[in-house]
Design a protein around this motif. Sequence first.
Motif, mmCIF file in Angstrom:
data_model
loop_
_atom_site.group_PDB
_atom_site.id
_atom_site.type_symbol
_atom_site.label_atom_id
_atom_site.label_comp_id
_atom_site.label_asym_id
_atom_site.label_seq_id
_atom_site.Cartn_x
_atom_site.Cartn_y
_atom_site.Cartn_z
ATOM 1 N N LEU A 29 0.846 -1.189 0.000
ATOM 2 C CA LEU A 29 0.000 0.000 0.000
ATOM 3 C C LEU A 29 0.882 1.240 0.000
ATOM 4 O O LEU A 29 1.889 1.303 0.713
ATOM 5 C CB LEU A 29 -0.906 0.022 1.228
ATOM 6 C CG LEU A 29 -1.744 -1.232 1.488
ATOM 7 C CD1 LEU A 29 -2.639 -1.019 2.701
ATOM 8 C CD2 LEU A 29 -2.571 -1.592 0.270
ATOM 9 N N ARG A 30 0.479 2.205 -0.793
ATOM 10 C CA ARG A 30 1.185 3.480 -0.864
ATOM 11 C C ARG A 30 0.209 4.640 -0.687
ATOM 12 O O ARG A 30 -0.964 4.539 -1.039
ATOM 13 C CB ARG A 30 1.902 3.626 -2.217
ATOM 14 C CG ARG A 30 3.168 2.803 -2.372
ATOM 15 C CD ARG A 30 4.274 3.307 -1.453
ATOM 16 N NE ARG A 30 5.542 2.658 -1.705
ATOM 17 C CZ ARG A 30 6.598 3.242 -2.276
ATOM 18 N NH1 ARG A 30 6.530 4.492 -2.690
ATOM 19 N NH2 ARG A 30 7.718 2.572 -2.443
ATOM 20 N N SER A 31 0.721 5.738 -0.155
ATOM 21 C CA SER A 31 -0.056 6.963 0.019
ATOM 22 C C SER A 31 0.685 8.119 -0.623
ATOM 23 O O SER A 31 1.917 8.174 -0.579
ATOM 24 C CB SER A 31 -0.259 7.250 1.507
ATOM 25 O OG SER A 31 -0.825 8.518 1.701
ATOM 26 N N LEU A 32 -0.064 9.025 -1.222
ATOM 27 C CA LEU A 32 0.515 10.258 -1.755
ATOM 28 C C LEU A 32 0.191 11.457 -0.866
ATOM 29 O O LEU A 32 0.515 12.588 -1.205
ATOM 30 C CB LEU A 32 0.003 10.505 -3.178
ATOM 31 C CG LEU A 32 0.424 9.459 -4.211
ATOM 32 C CD1 LEU A 32 -0.272 9.703 -5.539
ATOM 33 C CD2 LEU A 32 1.935 9.465 -4.399
ATOM 34 N N THR A 33 -0.453 11.195 0.268
ATOM 35 C CA THR A 33 -0.928 12.300 1.094
ATOM 36 C C THR A 33 0.152 12.872 2.002
ATOM 37 O O THR A 33 0.047 14.028 2.419
ATOM 38 C CB THR A 33 -2.115 11.851 1.962
ATOM 39 O OG1 THR A 33 -1.674 10.836 2.872
ATOM 40 C CG2 THR A 33 -3.242 11.307 1.108
ATOM 41 N N GLY A 82 -4.280 7.323 -2.790
ATOM 42 C CA GLY A 82 -3.281 6.303 -2.530
ATOM 43 C C GLY A 82 -3.475 5.181 -3.526
ATOM 44 O O GLY A 82 -4.264 5.300 -4.465
ATOM 45 N N TYR A 83 -2.761 4.076 -3.332
ATOM 46 C CA TYR A 83 -2.945 2.973 -4.265
ATOM 47 C C TYR A 83 -2.453 1.664 -3.675
ATOM 48 O O TYR A 83 -1.713 1.631 -2.690
ATOM 49 C CB TYR A 83 -2.267 3.249 -5.610
ATOM 50 C CG TYR A 83 -0.813 3.655 -5.577
ATOM 51 C CD1 TYR A 83 0.208 2.705 -5.617
ATOM 52 C CD2 TYR A 83 -0.453 5.007 -5.544
ATOM 53 C CE1 TYR A 83 1.542 3.077 -5.628
ATOM 54 C CE2 TYR A 83 0.890 5.392 -5.541
ATOM 55 C CZ TYR A 83 1.876 4.423 -5.579
ATOM 56 O OH TYR A 83 3.195 4.795 -5.583
ATOM 57 N N VAL A 84 -2.920 0.581 -4.299
ATOM 58 C CA VAL A 84 -2.555 -0.779 -3.922
ATOM 59 C C VAL A 84 -1.739 -1.390 -5.053
ATOM 60 O O VAL A 84 -2.079 -1.217 -6.229
ATOM 61 C CB VAL A 84 -3.814 -1.642 -3.680
ATOM 62 C CG1 VAL A 84 -3.429 -3.049 -3.232
ATOM 63 C CG2 VAL A 84 -4.740 -0.985 -2.678
ATOM 64 N N LEU A 85 -0.692 -2.121 -4.692
ATOM 65 C CA LEU A 85 0.100 -2.883 -5.648
ATOM 66 C C LEU A 85 0.016 -4.354 -5.238
ATOM 67 O O LEU A 85 0.376 -4.711 -4.111
ATOM 68 C CB LEU A 85 1.564 -2.419 -5.634
ATOM 69 C CG LEU A 85 1.787 -0.917 -5.843
ATOM 70 C CD1 LEU A 85 3.257 -0.562 -5.635
ATOM 71 C CD2 LEU A 85 1.333 -0.482 -7.226
ATOM 72 N N ALA A 86 -0.483 -5.194 -6.131
ATOM 73 C CA ALA A 86 -0.689 -6.599 -5.783
ATOM 74 C C ALA A 86 -0.856 -7.412 -7.057
ATOM 75 O O ALA A 86 -0.814 -6.881 -8.179
ATOM 76 C CB ALA A 86 -1.918 -6.745 -4.878
ATOM 77 N N SER A 87 -1.080 -8.711 -6.897
ATOM 78 C CA SER A 87 -1.316 -9.574 -8.050
ATOM 79 C C SER A 87 -2.603 -9.158 -8.752
ATOM 80 O O SER A 87 -3.509 -8.593 -8.128
ATOM 81 C CB SER A 87 -1.427 -11.036 -7.607
ATOM 82 O OG SER A 87 -2.635 -11.234 -6.885
ATOM 83 N N PRO A 88 -2.707 -9.419 -10.042
ATOM 84 C CA PRO A 88 -3.935 -9.049 -10.768
ATOM 85 C C PRO A 88 -5.195 -9.643 -10.132
ATOM 86 O O PRO A 88 -6.240 -8.988 -10.099
ATOM 87 C CB PRO A 88 -3.689 -9.608 -12.169
ATOM 88 C CG PRO A 88 -2.197 -9.585 -12.327
ATOM 89 C CD PRO A 88 -1.666 -9.940 -10.973
#
Length: 350
Positions: A200-204, A215-221
């Motif tokens: 998990l990432r945040s741009l805030t 923000g965004y999630v990076l994971a398997s499709p």
Amino acid sequence: MHTPSEPDLRHHGDAEVRGAGAELTDLAVNVRAGTPPAWLREHIAASLDGLAAYPDGRAARRAVAARHGLPEERVLLTAGAAEAFVLLARALRVRRPVVVHPQFTEPEAALRDAGHQVERVLLDAADGFRLDPRAVPGDADLVVVGNPTNPTSVLHPARDLARLARPGRTLVVDEAFMDAVPGEKESLASVTDLPGLVVLRSLTKTWGLAGLRIGYVLASPGTIARLERAQPLWPVSSPALAAAEACSAPPALAEAGHAARRLAEDRTYLAAAVGQFEGVRVHGPAAGPFLLIRVRGAAAVRGRLRGLGFAVRRGDTFPGLGPDYLRLAVRDRATTDRFAEALGKALSEG
């Protein structure tokens, strides 16, 4: 509800600067001071011309994927990283979720709200709040850990986190503050060969967009698809999408890298300034845009600091900490000098 013996998982740093607290110098909230920068405000403002259209996240999703060298189907944009915790709690079927504490309390709160019985692995101050992968139950099928961790500011080695990954387990690594680490060392954001990994990432924080929620999630499709089905329609606004695209571009990444290096220097300065006082223990080495300190009678010290014009984050709402902890956001050196003077007064009045 929380009981007197149970930490208030819903307490966050912004509570320290609401109402009358808005007049205080803010060392309670971990958003970088002086943000968002003018160029980003202007970019977001320009997106307002398109508000009549429904949000289209394709360009922002491409930009985030490119920023991490990932295919687009491994990216999900969210209304801040906090939304991702709710999606994970609701969309994943888990039997034994474990949260590694002390850390940001929203993951556990979201899991409990979704009806899960959450177990805690408490890291030890005597070990510098460092992660021992062996402390996590082997049959835990969801593990949540922050890196660098809020509020301890500990940066766990990527190899230790990787030891937690295994088939049949979802490993959630909250990297909301990773862009404040020079070079983003120990990040798992671009890793694709660990089973069940969710980053998990945040741009805030770095960009001062807490009010915009991005923000965004990076994971398997497959995991991304499950989380996306749990989202409402159009969950991220057009201005937030514009910010995500801009903050993922090379010039923004260069600016963030420069800010991370400057922050590291300012954090060292803050640690020295508060560590000079007898009875104050600064936990380190620290890697985030904040420091965790231990001081006897922290609640009273915090109250006296408010009277002297400074808001700091209480630590007793984090599982694994107690009444003697405070979290300090890193600020510029002039602010640190003023804060150190106030802290000296607050300690001497005790």
